[in-house]
Scaffold this motif. Sequence first.
Motif, PDB file in Angstrom:
ATOM      1  N   GLN A   2       0.839  -1.194   0.000  1.00 27.24           N
ATOM      2  CA  GLN A   2       0.000   0.000   0.000  1.00 27.24           C
ATOM      3  C   GLN A   2       0.872   1.242   0.000  1.00 27.24           C
ATOM      4  O   GLN A   2       2.063   1.186   0.279  1.00 27.24           O
ATOM      5  CB  GLN A   2      -0.927   0.008   1.208  1.00 27.24           C
ATOM      6  CG  GLN A   2      -0.193   0.162   2.527  1.00 27.24           C
ATOM      7  CD  GLN A   2      -1.123   0.078   3.718  1.00 27.24           C
ATOM      8  OE1 GLN A   2      -2.143  -0.580   3.659  1.00 27.24           O
ATOM      9  NE2 GLN A   2      -0.774   0.742   4.797  1.00 27.24           N
ATOM     10  N   TYR A  56      -6.404  -4.481  -6.943  1.00 21.96           N
ATOM     11  CA  TYR A  56      -7.787  -4.213  -7.332  1.00 21.96           C
ATOM     12  C   TYR A  56      -8.646  -5.414  -6.976  1.00 21.96           C
ATOM     13  O   TYR A  56      -8.161  -6.534  -6.883  1.00 21.96           O
ATOM     14  CB  TYR A  56      -7.902  -3.999  -8.842  1.00 21.96           C
ATOM     15  CG  TYR A  56      -7.384  -2.673  -9.329  1.00 21.96           C
ATOM     16  CD1 TYR A  56      -8.222  -1.567  -9.406  1.00 21.96           C
ATOM     17  CD2 TYR A  56      -6.061  -2.532  -9.732  1.00 21.96           C
ATOM     18  CE1 TYR A  56      -7.753  -0.356  -9.874  1.00 21.96           C
ATOM     19  CE2 TYR A  56      -5.583  -1.320 -10.206  1.00 21.96           C
ATOM     20  CZ  TYR A  56      -6.433  -0.240 -10.271  1.00 21.96           C
ATOM     21  OH  TYR A  56      -5.968   0.963 -10.731  1.00 21.96           O
ATOM     22  N   LYS A 112     -11.054  -0.545  -5.254  1.00 21.63           N
ATOM     23  CA  LYS A 112      -9.749  -0.405  -4.619  1.00 21.63           C
ATOM     24  C   LYS A 112     -10.030  -0.031  -3.175  1.00 21.63           C
ATOM     25  O   LYS A 112     -10.824   0.877  -2.914  1.00 21.63           O
ATOM     26  CB  LYS A 112      -8.917   0.666  -5.323  1.00 21.63           C
ATOM     27  CG  LYS A 112      -7.459   0.653  -4.918  1.00 21.63           C
ATOM     28  CD  LYS A 112      -6.665   1.626  -5.756  1.00 21.63           C
ATOM     29  CE  LYS A 112      -6.073   1.012  -6.982  1.00 21.63           C
ATOM     30  NZ  LYS A 112      -5.006   0.056  -6.757  1.00 21.63           N
ATOM     31  N   ASN A 113      -9.436  -0.744  -2.214  1.00 23.93           N
ATOM     32  CA  ASN A 113      -9.742  -0.561  -0.788  1.00 23.93           C
ATOM     33  C   ASN A 113     -11.237  -0.752  -0.516  1.00 23.93           C
ATOM     34  O   ASN A 113     -11.814  -0.066   0.316  1.00 23.93           O
ATOM     35  CB  ASN A 113      -9.342   0.830  -0.289  1.00 23.93           C
ATOM     36  CG  ASN A 113      -7.864   1.077  -0.256  1.00 23.93           C
ATOM     37  OD1 ASN A 113      -7.188   0.897  -1.254  1.00 23.93           O
ATOM     38  ND2 ASN A 113      -7.358   1.504   0.875  1.00 23.93           N
TER      39      ASN A 113
END
Length: 193
Positions: A2, A56, A112-113
Amino acid sequence: MQTDICFRNLSLNTHLPSVTIFQRNHLNEEARSIAWKVIPHCQYRWRHPFSIERKYSYRLCDDQGNYSIVRDLFPEKLPHHDEQGLLITQDTNIICVRKTINNKYTGIQLLKNNRIIAGHPLSTHCHTSFRLTDEFYIAADLRTSQGKRIHPININMSLARFDIYNKTRIDITMTGGQPGAESSPLTFQIVSV
């Protein structure tokens, strides 16, 4: 892996503008981007830390607002047949998705996240494509909320690009917008580590 982001507001703008972060994952440049993160009304000198994962994921949706479970997207394991009747392939940084069976799902969302970053309709007749990129954009006052589409008319001169590739930390500072006739536009200073 990250990238840690720390947003800081050093703008003297009195109306406390919101800040929106988004990606341009659609191949069609005219397609509206989705607001991945919105930081509303960040006070002067306040900091807002968060992280962006490099991976992703995706989920399917139907016309009634139902969603499948979120599945990780592993580009290194493509082509891949999903148990929901999807064929997922990759050509460089482009992911192509096509339905191989008829089912209730009519759309796919790229995440994403666990936040929506892009979305497209799904069909058995043609494929849907997304661009996987490490580039993000940040802009002030886009008049949108998190997970909603950004109307191109709202994108303004504050727009700035940053790249998370091989970056462990990025500091973003918003300046400008002081009150009065000599006001400068809102701008972003971006420092990568």
